[in-house]
Design a protein around this motif. Structure first.
Motif, PDB file in Angstrom:
ATOM      1  N   ALA A 280       8.886   2.265  -7.157  1.00 23.46           N
ATOM      2  CA  ALA A 280       7.737   3.283  -6.646  1.00 23.46           C
ATOM      3  C   ALA A 280       8.313   4.381  -6.136  1.00 23.46           C
ATOM      4  O   ALA A 280       7.911   5.475  -6.163  1.00 23.46           O
ATOM      5  N   VAL A 281       9.673   4.413  -5.673  1.00 22.04           N
ATOM      6  CA  VAL A 281      10.323   5.529  -4.848  1.00 22.04           C
ATOM      7  C   VAL A 281      11.384   6.463  -5.556  1.00 22.04           C
ATOM      8  O   VAL A 281      11.447   7.498  -5.498  1.00 22.04           O
ATOM      9  N   TYR A 282      12.093   5.876  -6.436  1.00 24.39           N
ATOM     10  CA  TYR A 282      13.294   6.215  -7.231  1.00 24.39           C
ATOM     11  C   TYR A 282      12.683   7.455  -8.057  1.00 24.39           C
ATOM     12  O   TYR A 282      11.719   7.063  -8.770  1.00 24.39           O
ATOM     13  N   ARG A 283      13.252   8.561  -7.937  1.00 20.70           N
ATOM     14  CA  ARG A 283      13.210   9.647  -8.931  1.00 20.70           C
ATOM     15  C   ARG A 283      14.566  10.123  -9.547  1.00 20.70           C
ATOM     16  O   ARG A 283      15.255  10.433  -8.463  1.00 20.70           O
ATOM     17  N   PRO A 284      14.734  10.102 -10.687  1.00 20.38           N
ATOM     18  CA  PRO A 284      16.130  10.622 -11.040  1.00 20.38           C
ATOM     19  C   PRO A 284      16.535  11.904 -10.519  1.00 20.38           C
ATOM     20  O   PRO A 284      15.717  12.663 -10.755  1.00 20.38           O
TER      21      PRO A 284
ATOM     22  N   LYS B  88      14.219  -9.021  -1.430  1.00 19.93           N
ATOM     23  CA  LYS B  88      13.174  -9.549  -2.258  1.00 19.93           C
ATOM     24  C   LYS B  88      12.338  -8.737  -2.770  1.00 19.93           C
ATOM     25  O   LYS B  88      11.905  -8.516  -3.938  1.00 19.93           O
ATOM     26  N   ASN B  89      12.101  -7.420  -1.806  1.00 18.16           N
ATOM     27  CA  ASN B  89      10.960  -6.503  -2.324  1.00 18.16           C
ATOM     28  C   ASN B  89      11.650  -5.079  -2.805  1.00 18.16           C
ATOM     29  O   ASN B  89      11.162  -4.202  -2.942  1.00 18.16           O
ATOM     30  N   TYR B  90      13.014  -5.103  -3.092  1.00 13.97           N
ATOM     31  CA  TYR B  90      13.664  -4.049  -3.449  1.00 13.97           C
ATOM     32  C   TYR B  90      13.474  -3.462  -4.867  1.00 13.97           C
ATOM     33  O   TYR B  90      13.337  -2.339  -4.963  1.00 13.97           O
ATOM     34  N   ALA B  91      12.930  -4.273  -5.801  1.00 11.87           N
ATOM     35  CA  ALA B  91      12.748  -3.857  -7.090  1.00 11.87           C
ATOM     36  C   ALA B  91      11.584  -3.048  -7.078  1.00 11.87           C
ATOM     37  O   ALA B  91      11.579  -1.999  -7.517  1.00 11.87           O
ATOM     38  N   GLU B  92      10.389  -3.569  -6.493  1.00 14.69           N
ATOM     39  CA  GLU B  92       9.221  -3.034  -6.412  1.00 14.69           C
ATOM     40  C   GLU B  92       9.465  -1.670  -5.389  1.00 14.69           C
ATOM     41  O   GLU B  92       8.727  -0.675  -5.979  1.00 14.69           O
ATOM     42  N   PHE B  93      10.130  -1.507  -4.601  1.00 15.44           N
ATOM     43  CA  PHE B  93      10.461  -0.425  -3.706  1.00 15.44           C
ATOM     44  C   PHE B  93      10.984   0.747  -4.662  1.00 15.44           C
ATOM     45  O   PHE B  93      10.703   1.829  -4.500  1.00 15.44           O
TER      46      PHE B  93
ATOM     47  N   LYS C  30       0.870  -1.216   0.043  1.00 18.14           N
ATOM     48  CA  LYS C  30       0.020   0.066  -0.053  1.00 18.14           C
ATOM     49  C   LYS C  30       0.875   1.138  -0.093  1.00 18.14           C
ATOM     50  O   LYS C  30       0.696   2.316  -0.636  1.00 18.14           O
ATOM     51  N   GLN C  31       1.975   1.375   0.900  1.00 15.84           N
ATOM     52  CA  GLN C  31       2.740   2.341   0.956  1.00 15.84           C
ATOM     53  C   GLN C  31       3.573   2.803  -0.552  1.00 15.84           C
ATOM     54  O   GLN C  31       3.627   3.772  -0.884  1.00 15.84           O
ATOM     55  N   ASN C  32       3.792   1.680  -1.055  1.00 21.74           N
ATOM     56  CA  ASN C  32       4.584   1.641  -2.500  1.00 21.74           C
ATOM     57  C   ASN C  32       3.506   1.982  -3.472  1.00 21.74           C
ATOM     58  O   ASN C  32       3.971   2.902  -4.190  1.00 21.74           O
TER      59      ASN C  32
ATOM     60  N   MET D 254      22.350  -3.748  -1.309  1.00 23.60           N
ATOM     61  CA  MET D 254      21.426  -4.845  -1.924  1.00 23.60           C
ATOM     62  C   MET D 254      22.099  -5.728  -2.683  1.00 23.60           C
ATOM     63  O   MET D 254      22.097  -7.036  -2.613  1.00 23.60           O
ATOM     64  N   GLU D 255      23.179  -5.225  -3.756  1.00 23.17           N
ATOM     65  CA  GLU D 255      23.946  -6.003  -4.518  1.00 23.17           C
ATOM     66  C   GLU D 255      25.152  -7.078  -3.564  1.00 23.17           C
ATOM     67  O   GLU D 255      25.304  -8.154  -3.671  1.00 23.17           O
ATOM     68  N   VAL D 256      25.835  -6.249  -2.653  1.00 20.35           N
ATOM     69  CA  VAL D 256      26.564  -6.866  -1.785  1.00 20.35           C
ATOM     70  C   VAL D 256      25.833  -7.849  -1.045  1.00 20.35           C
ATOM     71  O   VAL D 256      26.541  -9.014  -0.820  1.00 20.35           O
ATOM     72  N   GLY D 257      24.797  -7.869  -0.474  1.00 16.63           N
ATOM     73  CA  GLY D 257      23.991  -8.664   0.356  1.00 16.63           C
ATOM     74  C   GLY D 257      23.644  -9.957  -0.442  1.00 16.63           C
ATOM     75  O   GLY D 257      23.678 -10.992   0.050  1.00 16.63           O
ATOM     76  N   THR D 258      23.293  -9.598  -1.872  1.00 16.84           N
ATOM     77  CA  THR D 258      23.070 -10.735  -2.828  1.00 16.84           C
ATOM     78  C   THR D 258      24.192 -11.577  -3.069  1.00 16.84           C
ATOM     79  O   THR D 258      24.245 -12.774  -3.111  1.00 16.84           O
ATOM     80  N   LEU D 259      25.558 -10.772  -3.158  1.00 17.69           N
ATOM     81  CA  LEU D 259      26.657 -11.646  -3.465  1.00 17.69           C
ATOM     82  C   LEU D 259      27.135 -12.244  -2.248  1.00 17.69           C
ATOM     83  O   LEU D 259      27.722 -13.586  -2.229  1.00 17.69           O
TER      84      LEU D 259
END
Length: 174
Positions: free
Chosen positions: A147-151, A139-144, A93-95, A165-170
């Motif tokens: 929703a939130v990123y503005r150039p 897991k939810n980062y792409a959706e976040f 809902k917040q996204n 997020m990438e380091v955590g994945t690696l």
């Protein structure tokens, strides 16, 4: 220190009294979000302290309007998700709400920056103290991000968040 910022800190600490952020008083989290938001201005720092008051305390938006004005109260309203469902549904809902903001209006800009700072603080803390929650952030980062990123808006925070997020994945790969 600015009087409005002091008031926001004091107001939030009083209203969040007894609430915890893991093993720490909740204000520790708010202080971290404020520090991260400092380069983006005083109003970001103020909203950093007020962001969760309506969701997590008995505070009403009209109180924030009376104490801090329309711009701050409106920014907090964008960060407020009063549905009482589980964390997952609140996030969705917040996204949805944040995805509608363009970021040109000052209140929208404040909300988007504070939410990004908040996400980075939460993700860092989760990676260290609650690895299972960090997996959910990943897991939810792409959706976040969608929703939130503005150039052009708080790019440094986004760079740090992307790297985390990438380091955590690696680190999680075998």
């Amino acid at each position: 220190m600015n009087n409005r910022l002091s008031l926001a800190r004091s107001f939030a600490r009083t209203r969040h009294e007894g609430q915890m952020y893991g093993e720490f008083p909740f204000y520790v989290h708010l202080d971290q979000v404020e520090k991260l938001g400092e380069p983006y201005g005083l109003n970001v720092m103020i909203v950093s302290h007020l962001q969760s008051l309506v969701d997590d305390t008995t505070t009403h938006l009209d109180e924030l309007y009376a104490e801090f004005g329309e711009t701050i109260a409106l920014a907090v309203s964008y960060l407020t998700c009063t549905i009482s469902e589980d964390r997952h549904h609140r996030t969705i809902k917040q996204n949805e709400t944040l995805s509608t903001l363009e970021g040109f209006d000052e209140s929208e800009r404040l909300a988007l920056i504070v939410k990004t700072c908040d996400q980075l603080v939460d993700a860092k803390a989760s990676r260290v103290f609650f690895p299972e929650r960090f997996v959910l952030y990943q897991k939810n980062y792409a959706e976040f991000r969608d929703a939130v990123y503005r150039p052009g808006l708080c790019e440094k925070i986004w760079l740090d968040l992307d790297r985390l997020m990438e380091v955590g994945t690696l680190l999680g790969r075998k």
